[in-house]
Design a protein around this motif. Structure first.
Motif, PDB file in Angstrom:
ATOM      1  N   ALA A 131       0.831  -1.206   0.000  1.00 46.17           N
ATOM      2  CA  ALA A 131       0.000   0.000   0.000  1.00 46.17           C
ATOM      3  C   ALA A 131       0.864   1.253   0.000  1.00 46.17           C
ATOM      4  O   ALA A 131       0.586   2.209  -0.725  1.00 46.17           O
ATOM      5  N   VAL A 132       1.922   1.253   0.793  1.00 50.72           N
ATOM      6  CA  VAL A 132       2.823   2.412   0.842  1.00 50.72           C
ATOM      7  C   VAL A 132       3.484   2.615  -0.518  1.00 50.72           C
ATOM      8  O   VAL A 132       3.606   3.740  -0.993  1.00 50.72           O
ATOM      9  N   GLU A 133       3.885   1.535  -1.152  1.00 47.43           N
ATOM     10  CA  GLU A 133       4.490   1.624  -2.496  1.00 47.43           C
ATOM     11  C   GLU A 133       3.503   2.243  -3.488  1.00 47.43           C
ATOM     12  O   GLU A 133       3.861   3.145  -4.256  1.00 47.43           O
ATOM     13  N   ILE A 134       2.275   1.776  -3.479  1.00 45.87           N
ATOM     14  CA  ILE A 134       1.268   2.293  -4.407  1.00 45.87           C
ATOM     15  C   ILE A 134       0.959   3.757  -4.109  1.00 45.87           C
ATOM     16  O   ILE A 134       0.880   4.588  -5.019  1.00 45.87           O
ATOM     17  N   LEU A 135       0.791   4.097  -2.836  1.00 42.99           N
ATOM     18  CA  LEU A 135       0.521   5.492  -2.476  1.00 42.99           C
ATOM     19  C   LEU A 135       1.652   6.409  -2.925  1.00 42.99           C
ATOM     20  O   LEU A 135       1.414   7.536  -3.356  1.00 42.99           O
ATOM     21  N   GLY A 136       2.891   5.923  -2.825  1.00 45.60           N
ATOM     22  CA  GLY A 136       4.034   6.706  -3.283  1.00 45.60           C
ATOM     23  C   GLY A 136       3.949   7.026  -4.763  1.00 45.60           C
ATOM     24  O   GLY A 136       4.389   8.091  -5.205  1.00 45.60           O
ATOM     25  N   ASN A 137       3.358   6.128  -5.544  1.00 44.03           N
ATOM     26  CA  ASN A 137       3.166   6.369  -6.977  1.00 44.03           C
ATOM     27  C   ASN A 137       2.038   7.357  -7.241  1.00 44.03           C
ATOM     28  O   ASN A 137       2.062   8.070  -8.228  1.00 44.03           O
ATOM     29  N   PHE A 138       1.037   7.379  -6.370  1.00 43.94           N
ATOM     30  CA  PHE A 138      -0.098   8.299  -6.538  1.00 43.94           C
ATOM     31  C   PHE A 138       0.280   9.737  -6.239  1.00 43.94           C
ATOM     32  O   PHE A 138      -0.224  10.658  -6.866  1.00 43.94           O
ATOM     33  N   PHE A 139       1.128   9.936  -5.225  1.00 41.69           N
ATOM     34  CA  PHE A 139       1.391  11.279  -4.726  1.00 41.69           C
ATOM     35  C   PHE A 139       2.868  11.635  -4.872  1.00 41.69           C
ATOM     36  O   PHE A 139       3.613  11.637  -3.889  1.00 41.69           O
ATOM     37  N   GLU A 140       3.277  11.940  -6.081  1.00 41.72           N
ATOM     38  CA  GLU A 140       4.669  12.337  -6.318  1.00 41.72           C
ATOM     39  C   GLU A 140       4.971  13.590  -5.505  1.00 41.72           C
ATOM     40  O   GLU A 140       4.148  14.485  -5.385  1.00 41.72           O
ATOM     41  N   GLY A 141       6.161  13.627  -4.938  1.00 40.39           N
ATOM     42  CA  GLY A 141       6.563  14.772  -4.139  1.00 40.39           C
ATOM     43  C   GLY A 141       6.216  14.630  -2.664  1.00 40.39           C
ATOM     44  O   GLY A 141       6.609  15.453  -1.855  1.00 40.39           O
ATOM     45  N   THR A 142       5.449  13.602  -2.322  1.00 44.70           N
ATOM     46  CA  THR A 142       5.132  13.323  -0.922  1.00 44.70           C
ATOM     47  C   THR A 142       5.821  12.017  -0.561  1.00 44.70           C
ATOM     48  O   THR A 142       5.521  10.983  -1.150  1.00 44.70           O
ATOM     49  N   ASP A 143       6.752  12.070   0.361  1.00 46.62           N
ATOM     50  CA  ASP A 143       7.510  10.872   0.727  1.00 46.62           C
ATOM     51  C   ASP A 143       6.710  10.054   1.740  1.00 46.62           C
ATOM     52  O   ASP A 143       6.908  10.157   2.947  1.00 46.62           O
ATOM     53  N   ILE A 144       5.788   9.260   1.217  1.00 47.47           N
ATOM     54  CA  ILE A 144       4.916   8.438   2.055  1.00 47.47           C
ATOM     55  C   ILE A 144       5.754   7.442   2.861  1.00 47.47           C
ATOM     56  O   ILE A 144       5.517   7.238   4.058  1.00 47.47           O
ATOM     57  N   ALA A 145       6.736   6.823   2.223  1.00 47.72           N
ATOM     58  CA  ALA A 145       7.536   5.781   2.887  1.00 47.72           C
ATOM     59  C   ALA A 145       8.231   6.308   4.140  1.00 47.72           C
ATOM     60  O   ALA A 145       8.309   5.614   5.158  1.00 47.72           O
ATOM     61  N   ALA A 146       8.722   7.537   4.090  1.00 45.33           N
ATOM     62  CA  ALA A 146       9.433   8.102   5.238  1.00 45.33           C
ATOM     63  C   ALA A 146       8.508   8.368   6.423  1.00 45.33           C
ATOM     64  O   ALA A 146       8.968   8.498   7.548  1.00 45.33           O
ATOM     65  N   ARG A 147       7.221   8.430   6.147  1.00 46.84           N
ATOM     66  CA  ARG A 147       6.239   8.726   7.204  1.00 46.84           C
ATOM     67  C   ARG A 147       5.326   7.545   7.473  1.00 46.84           C
ATOM     68  O   ARG A 147       4.194   7.702   7.885  1.00 46.84           O
ATOM     69  N   SER A 148       5.833   6.339   7.247  1.00 41.90           N
ATOM     70  CA  SER A 148       4.993   5.150   7.356  1.00 41.90           C
ATOM     71  C   SER A 148       5.412   4.215   8.479  1.00 41.90           C
ATOM     72  O   SER A 148       6.586   4.112   8.814  1.00 41.90           O
ATOM     73  N   VAL A 149       4.410   3.545   9.014  1.00 43.70           N
ATOM     74  CA  VAL A 149       4.590   2.425   9.924  1.00 43.70           C
ATOM     75  C   VAL A 149       4.065   1.220   9.146  1.00 43.70           C
ATOM     76  O   VAL A 149       2.865   1.146   8.850  1.00 43.70           O
ATOM     77  N   LEU A 150       4.970   0.331   8.762  1.00 40.46           N
ATOM     78  CA  LEU A 150       4.566  -0.819   7.947  1.00 40.46           C
ATOM     79  C   LEU A 150       4.002  -1.921   8.824  1.00 40.46           C
ATOM     80  O   LEU A 150       4.558  -2.237   9.879  1.00 40.46           O
ATOM     81  N   VAL A 151       2.889  -2.494   8.370  1.00 42.45           N
ATOM     82  CA  VAL A 151       2.268  -3.594   9.095  1.00 42.45           C
ATOM     83  C   VAL A 151       2.061  -4.773   8.155  1.00 42.45           C
ATOM     84  O   VAL A 151       1.942  -4.604   6.946  1.00 42.45           O
ATOM     85  N   LYS A 152       2.051  -5.941   8.764  1.00 44.16           N
ATOM     86  CA  LYS A 152       1.709  -7.158   8.027  1.00 44.16           C
ATOM     87  C   LYS A 152       0.658  -7.894   8.840  1.00 44.16           C
ATOM     88  O   LYS A 152       0.334  -7.507   9.956  1.00 44.16           O
ATOM     89  N   ASP A 153       0.123  -8.955   8.288  1.00 44.97           N
ATOM     90  CA  ASP A 153      -0.942  -9.700   8.933  1.00 44.97           C
ATOM     91  C   ASP A 153      -0.554 -10.084  10.367  1.00 44.97           C
ATOM     92  O   ASP A 153       0.525 -10.628  10.604  1.00 44.97           O
ATOM     93  N   GLY A 154      -1.417  -9.747  11.311  1.00 41.48           N
ATOM     94  CA  GLY A 154      -1.199 -10.109  12.711  1.00 41.48           C
ATOM     95  C   GLY A 154      -0.522  -9.037  13.546  1.00 41.48           C
ATOM     96  O   GLY A 154      -0.526  -9.125  14.778  1.00 41.48           O
ATOM     97  N   ASP A 155       0.076  -8.026  12.925  1.00 41.63           N
ATOM     98  CA  ASP A 155       0.714  -6.950  13.691  1.00 41.63           C
ATOM     99  C   ASP A 155      -0.333  -6.153  14.462  1.00 41.63           C
ATOM    100  O   ASP A 155      -1.491  -6.056  14.047  1.00 41.63           O
ATOM    101  N   THR A 156       0.091  -5.568  15.581  1.00 40.36           N
ATOM    102  CA  THR A 156      -0.811  -4.754  16.383  1.00 40.36           C
ATOM    103  C   THR A 156      -0.243  -3.351  16.563  1.00 40.36           C
ATOM    104  O   THR A 156       0.963  -3.131  16.452  1.00 40.36           O
TER     105      THR A 156
END
Length: 150
Positions: A106-131
């Motif tokens: 999702a972070v990768e895709i959002l980064g493609n949608f919003f050029e100039g906004t560094d989504i990855a640098a402001r992200s907390v990555l989660v996977k199945d089961g994370d809380t």
């Protein structure tokens, strides 16, 4: 706007769009559509989903009213379709300390949608089961691939 409380700590902050004839350019809408978004007010404040950019201004106004002067900590992105994520860049610009909570894809895709906004640098990555603890409430990431009817 009158805030709709779902629970004492969860408020609906979404918006209606009655100026849309077709959903995803193919499904007729007689009465428009609702873009659902929620605010979880806890020790850490979380926004669940953004809205389509068509109603960004109204949504940001609802968000500001619901925050009552507080700063949000997290934006939970459940999926990246534009009706759920079209206003991500706008809310990140408004709240510089806001972190996006989403899967790496999702972070990768959002980064493609919003050029100039560094989504990855402001992200907390989660996977199945994370809380993620917000204080009294704890959110759990559940992958749709793990949802099955029994």
């Amino acid at each position: 706007m009158t805030m709709l409380s779902v629970t004492p700590n969860v408020r609906f902050i979404g918006v209606d769009d009655d100026n849309l004839d077709l959903f995803e350019s193919q499904y007729p809408l007689v009465k428009g559509i609702s873009y659902n978004s929620y605010l979880i007010d806890d020790e850490h404040v979380a926004i669940v989903d953004a809205v389509d950019v068509r109603r960004c201004y109204d949504w940001l106004a609802n968000l500001s009213e619901a925050l009552e002067g507080r700063q949000p900590d997290y934006l939970i992105v459940q999926h990246v379709e534009p009706d759920h994520s079209g206003s991500v860049a706008a809310v990140l610009n408004r709240y510089p300390g806001l972190k996006v909570v989403a899967t790496s894809k999702a972070v990768e895709i959002l980064g493609n949608f919003f050029e100039g906004t560094d989504i990855a640098a402001r992200s907390v990555l989660v996977k199945d089961g994370d809380t993620l603890s917000l204080g009294r409430a704890t959110l759990k990431s559940v992958s749709s691939t793990h949802l099955r009817a029994h």
